[in-house]
Design an enzyme around this catalytic site. Structure first.
Site, PDB file in Angstrom:
ATOM      1  N   GLU A 425       0.826  -1.216   0.000  1.00  0.00           N
ATOM      2  CA  GLU A 425       0.000   0.000   0.000  1.00  0.00           C
ATOM      3  C   GLU A 425       0.853   1.257   0.000  1.00  0.00           C
ATOM      4  O   GLU A 425       0.580   2.222   0.721  1.00  0.00           O
ATOM      5  CB  GLU A 425      -0.947  -0.006   1.203  1.00  0.00           C
ATOM      6  CG  GLU A 425      -1.873  -1.201   1.193  1.00  0.00           C
ATOM      7  CD  GLU A 425      -3.011  -1.133   2.212  1.00  0.00           C
ATOM      8  OE1 GLU A 425      -2.992  -0.233   3.074  1.00  0.00           O
ATOM      9  OE2 GLU A 425      -3.922  -1.979   2.126  1.00  0.00           O
ATOM     10  N   GLU A 501      -4.254  -8.719   0.200  1.00  0.00           N
ATOM     11  CA  GLU A 501      -4.834  -8.554   1.534  1.00  0.00           C
ATOM     12  C   GLU A 501      -6.333  -8.610   1.373  1.00  0.00           C
ATOM     13  O   GLU A 501      -6.893  -7.914   0.517  1.00  0.00           O
ATOM     14  CB  GLU A 501      -4.438  -7.190   2.116  1.00  0.00           C
ATOM     15  CG  GLU A 501      -3.598  -7.298   3.357  1.00  0.00           C
ATOM     16  CD  GLU A 501      -3.152  -5.948   3.877  1.00  0.00           C
ATOM     17  OE1 GLU A 501      -2.001  -5.584   3.577  1.00  0.00           O
ATOM     18  OE2 GLU A 501      -3.939  -5.257   4.553  1.00  0.00           O
TER      19      GLU A 501
HETATM   20  C1  GAL Z   1      -4.370  -2.525   5.310  1.00  0.00           C
HETATM   21  C2  GAL Z   1      -2.898  -2.493   5.709  1.00  0.00           C
HETATM   22  C3  GAL Z   1      -2.611  -3.430   6.842  1.00  0.00           C
HETATM   23  C4  GAL Z   1      -3.631  -3.234   7.935  1.00  0.00           C
HETATM   24  C5  GAL Z   1      -5.006  -3.479   7.364  1.00  0.00           C
HETATM   25  C6  GAL Z   1      -6.124  -3.395   8.384  1.00  0.00           C
HETATM   26  O1  GAL Z   1      -4.736  -1.417   4.591  1.00  0.00           O
HETATM   27  O2  GAL Z   1      -2.097  -2.860   4.634  1.00  0.00           O
HETATM   28  O3  GAL Z   1      -1.329  -3.197   7.338  1.00  0.00           O
HETATM   29  O4  GAL Z   1      -3.519  -1.952   8.418  1.00  0.00           O
HETATM   30  O5  GAL Z   1      -5.240  -2.507   6.379  1.00  0.00           O
HETATM   31  O6  GAL Z   1      -7.368  -3.549   7.774  1.00  0.00           O
END
Ligand code: GAL
Length: 829
Positions: A425, A501
């Site tokens: 990100e 993710e």
């Molecule tokens: C993402 C991020 C992670 C964590 C996650 C929580 O955007 O890459 O590190 O913060 O959100 O939802």
């Protein structure tokens, strides 16, 4: 091998340098003065002038054994940022160690290797500055030879200065990974000095290319012989090579040797097989250095139609992202704790790990190699644009190339590692010229190791495509955009995409709020385990990802956020502004994450079984909620069941509420995901019934091909009456490191778990070990992880004990007011 974006085929073998690191036996000379350099350190957490000086009085400092995380000692306090765990993760800390080096070691090259120090380390030997390394996650080594006092005492001093607001999660603080002193002969194989690939794996045979770096740190040339012997898991030699190497004075050379293994056993998911390359350097018929590199033989390929192929077979990523902390044990690395984490993940059906968002411990890669789990090895959470005021962006310009190259050099021999992730990100996505940095980092990876593709976890859409970043990595990871996978591939026919993710659903183990909510409750600091899209704005229930992946057969699979709950980032409690430099303590005492299907202690939440129902084939069935609802008699309770079987029948107090068929019957769950309209989402991954509550028992029976295969029953529990102790292992190694994880449950007189019990349990631990940690998985508990007592949370807590070096028995008694005691003995051998 040349890169071809459309059909990237990597055949490769890999070795494991880390735990192999350098073998510390030096055949031709005397042994090391201290065989385990982790022991005998002194520690003081303070800003201390001249603490590097030789004559500095450290007599009052605390004795510690590394790996050490000073911040896990606590106490929790809301003066610290909840986002980094509500623990003292910043400030100055000093470590010192006294050691002697004999006169007989003169002529050796002496260095110190750190697997990682958190963070901003500065290293001094005998009062002299040796070097520094800002990034806490990277391994590094310094040559000490020039300042060693041969024939006398030496003192090494390490100053660490982790900054507040430098992380978005709990990083720990201290020399939290292993350290070793290396005493090499002048001709030797340096740190990360082997690189093993398999350019050809065919018809059961493998070509193994071994590149070995040899260093001569003396002022004389040397005639050497490099011998490389490859052994299988039984220790049988399967190939060997010998090369004559003439080393100039003060020089370094890379020697390439090609060996063949016939009837090769491949490394695979859930089926690890490791060979070891034993390299030795001889001079005048005497071995002057030895080095071992475990490696595996496997092929990896990525293509648009088949996705990810391991040894020619398609594999979908059932992956998890993981931070590096070990829950109540903190950030100090421990092999067994790491192995247990990944074994629990495997039991959920996990086959892949993304080391979010930094280089993992060497132990984690060793574990993944041994268990057969593929890994995306990630370098950075920030590039030049910061997410937190003191983040990596401050060091990026000066250090990114060295950090990235070193990560690859360290990890390139692991068969588990299949991709290099250059970022998570990263905010450069929003910049028109963001592609330049992407290309630069991508090129570094290919230059250092051209056998694996690169990736990034992007979280904007369509910015990384408009700004062209996505065209400068090999494989495109998308964070939280499941509905874009097909679209991306349609619009970019060459692109290979996966969910780097996913979900970010949150919950607290064993907690259920009725009626089912889809917003967190701020009165309780607990999130309901009905698991319906409570989380940050980008979160969505796991079901939505399952669905999206079914509809996007080209996508490689997913990496859920996260496998285990971790310390810090207590979303949905606390602030939500990523750029804040204020504290995230609006909802104190929440200080640990709620994201995972498994809590901080490793106890499965209900969601663990939802993933298991998608990711495993051994028949399973799960039912929720618990069945202790005193205030709900006669009222309706939604009952959910997760299964990988065909159908499930629900019984309440023996009465059938009918069968539901997986794939045909739907459950409507409230949904608030940003890509969809707010409202109800119909999921085919959960079966459900609405039943009137009466105390007694609920039972689910699962059927496959019409036959009953597995069932689960939950009974209404009576008053807490007794304690039950169950160890994951009742026999451990007496090495001062091995751990036994003991599940402590509160039961009624009939042996039913009391699902709301919060009794305070006291532990008496005697004999051949000591307390390592306690915990209960409650993300808002402020109880110390280091006291021999803990409250149960939803009926359970965890006790972790560590062996001492003397064999014997660790005897544990658990007691609590009004409960019958329980005891257990752990043998240490
Ligand atoms: C993402 C991020 C992670 C964590 C996650 C929580 O955007 O890459 O590190 O913060 O959100 O939802």
């Amino acid at each position: 091998m040349k890169f071809n974006k459309l059909n990237i085929v990597y055949t490769l073998v890999v070795s494991i340098v880390l735990f192999s690191c350098k073998k510390e036996t030096i055949i031709a000379t005397t042994a090391l003065p201290d065989s385990d350099f982790n022991k005998g350190w002194l520690f003081q957490k303070d800003s201390i002038p001249n603490a590097e000086a030789v004559n500095f009085d450290d007599s009052t400092w605390e004795n510690v054994t590394l790996p050490h995380d000073w911040s896990i000692e606590g106490p929790f306090d809301n003066k610290y940022n909840a986002r980094t765990g509500g623990l003292p993760v910043h400030g100055i800390g000093w470590y010192r160690k006294h050691f002697s080096v004999g006169n007989d070691q003169k002529g050796k090259q002496i260095s110190i290797e750190f697997d990682g120090a958190m963070s901003n380390s500065k290293v001094y030997l005998n009062g002299k500055y040796i070097g520094e390394r800002p990034y806490g996650y990277i391994g590094f080594e310094f040559d000490l030879t020039k300042h060693i006092n041969f024939g006398g005492d030496n003192v090494i001093a390490v100053r660490l200065a982790p900054e507040d607001l430098s992380m978005r999660w709990y990083a720990g603080a201290g020399i939290y990974r292993n350290v070793r002193l290396k005493m090499n002969n002048s001709v030797h194989i340096p740190q990360w000095g082997t690189y093993i690939t398999t350019p050809k794996v065919e018809n059961g045979n493998a070509d193994v290319n071994i590149e070995t770096t040899i260093k001569n740190s003396s002022d004389h040339p040397a005639e050497t012989i490099l011998e490389t012997i490859i052994k299988d898991e039984n220790g049988t030699t399967v190939a060997s090579k010998t090369s004559k190497v003439l080393m100039e004075a003060n020089s370094e050379k890379v020697i390439s040797e090609m060996a063949q293994i016939s009837n090769v056993t491949l490394w695979d998911i859930n089926a690890s097989y490791l060979y070891t390359a034993h390299s030795s350097i001889k001079m005048d018929n005497t071995i002057v250095d030895e080095y071992q590199t475990p490696f595996g033989v496997r092929t990896i390929a990525f293509n648009k139609t088949d996705g990810f192929l391991l040894n020619g077979k398609q594999v979908k990523f059932n992956g998890v992202c993981m931070h590096h902390d070990l829950g109540p044990l903190g950030a100090a690395v421990n092999y067994r704790a790491t192995e247990r984490q990944m074994q629990i993940m495997q039991s959920m059906g996990v086959n892949a790990l993304r080391t979010s968002h930094n280089p993992p411990s060497p132990e984690m890669l060793e574990v993944c190699d041994k268990l057969g789990i593929v890994v995306i090895d990630e370098a950075f959470d920030e590039w030049k644009i910061g997410k937190v005021p003191n983040g990596y962006h401050k060091y990026f310009d000066d250090w990114h190339e060295k950090d990235l190259r070193d990560m690859i050099k360290r990890d390139r021999n692991h068969p588990s590692v299949i991709m290099w992730s250059i970022g998570n990100e990263i905010l450069e996505q929003g910049r028109k010229d963001g592609w330049k940095l992407t290309k630069h980092l991508n090129d570094i990876c290919h230059d250092q190791d051209n056998t694996r593709p690169t990736t990034v976890g992007f979280n904007y859409y369509p910015a990384p495509f408009v700004n062209k970043l996505a065209y400068h990595v090999d494989i495109v990871g998308m964070n939280y955009w499941p509905t874009t996978y097909s679209k991306i591939v349609e619009e970019n026919p060459d692109m290979i995409v996966y969910g780097s993710e996913t979900s970010s659903q949150t919950s607290s183990r064993g907690v259920y709020h009725l009626p089912i909510e889809f917003r967190e409750k701020h009165e309780t600091n607990h999130v309901s385990s009905y698991d319906v899209t409570v989380g940050p704005p980008w979160a969505y229930a796991p079901d939505i990802e399952f669905d999206a992946l079914e509809k996007s057969p080209n996508a490689l699979g997913e990496f859920i956020w996260t496998g285990f709950d971790y310390l810090g980032e207590p979303t949905p409690y606390g602030g939500r502004d990523n750029s804040t430099n204020g504290y995230w303590n609006d909802d104190w005492p929440s200080h640990a994450s709620y994201f995972a299907p498994v809590d901080l202690c490793g106890f499965p939440k209900d969601r663990y079984y939802l993933y298991q129902s998608q990711w495993t084939t051994e028949p399973m069935v799960h039912v929720l909620p618990h069945w202790n609802w005193d205030d709900m008699k006669g009222k309706t309770i939604p009952v959910y069941s997760y299964t990988n079987c065909d159908e499930v029948e629900l019984f309440v107090n023996g009465k059938s509420f009918g069968k539901k068929v997986k794939g045909k019957d739907f459950t409507e769950i409230p949904s608030e995901y940003h890509e969809f309209e707010k409202g109800m989402y119909k999921t085919k991954y959960r079966l459900s019934w609405n039943v009137p509550y009466q105390p007694g028992a609920i039972k689910v029976v699962a059927f496959k091909d019409g036959k009953e295969v597995v069932s689960k029953e939950i009974k209404t529990a009576g008053e807490p009456a007794q304690i039950k102790l169950e160890a994951d292992r009742t026999s451990i190694t007496a090495d001062g490191k091995d751990l036994s994880f003991i599940t402590v449950s509160v039961l009624d007189k009939d042996g039913n778990i009391c699902p709301k019990a919060d009794n305070l349990i006291n532990f008496k631990i005697e004999g051949a070990g000591a307390l390592a940690a306690v915990g209960n998985g409650d993300q808002a508990s402020l109880a110390s992880f280091r006291k021999p007592e803990n409250k149960a949370f939803s009926g359970k807590c965890l006790l972790v004990v560590k062996s001492s070096e003397a064999a014997g028995s660790i005897n544990i008694i658990a007691s609590s007011d009004n409960l019958a005691d329980a005891s257990i003995a752990i043998a240490t051998k």
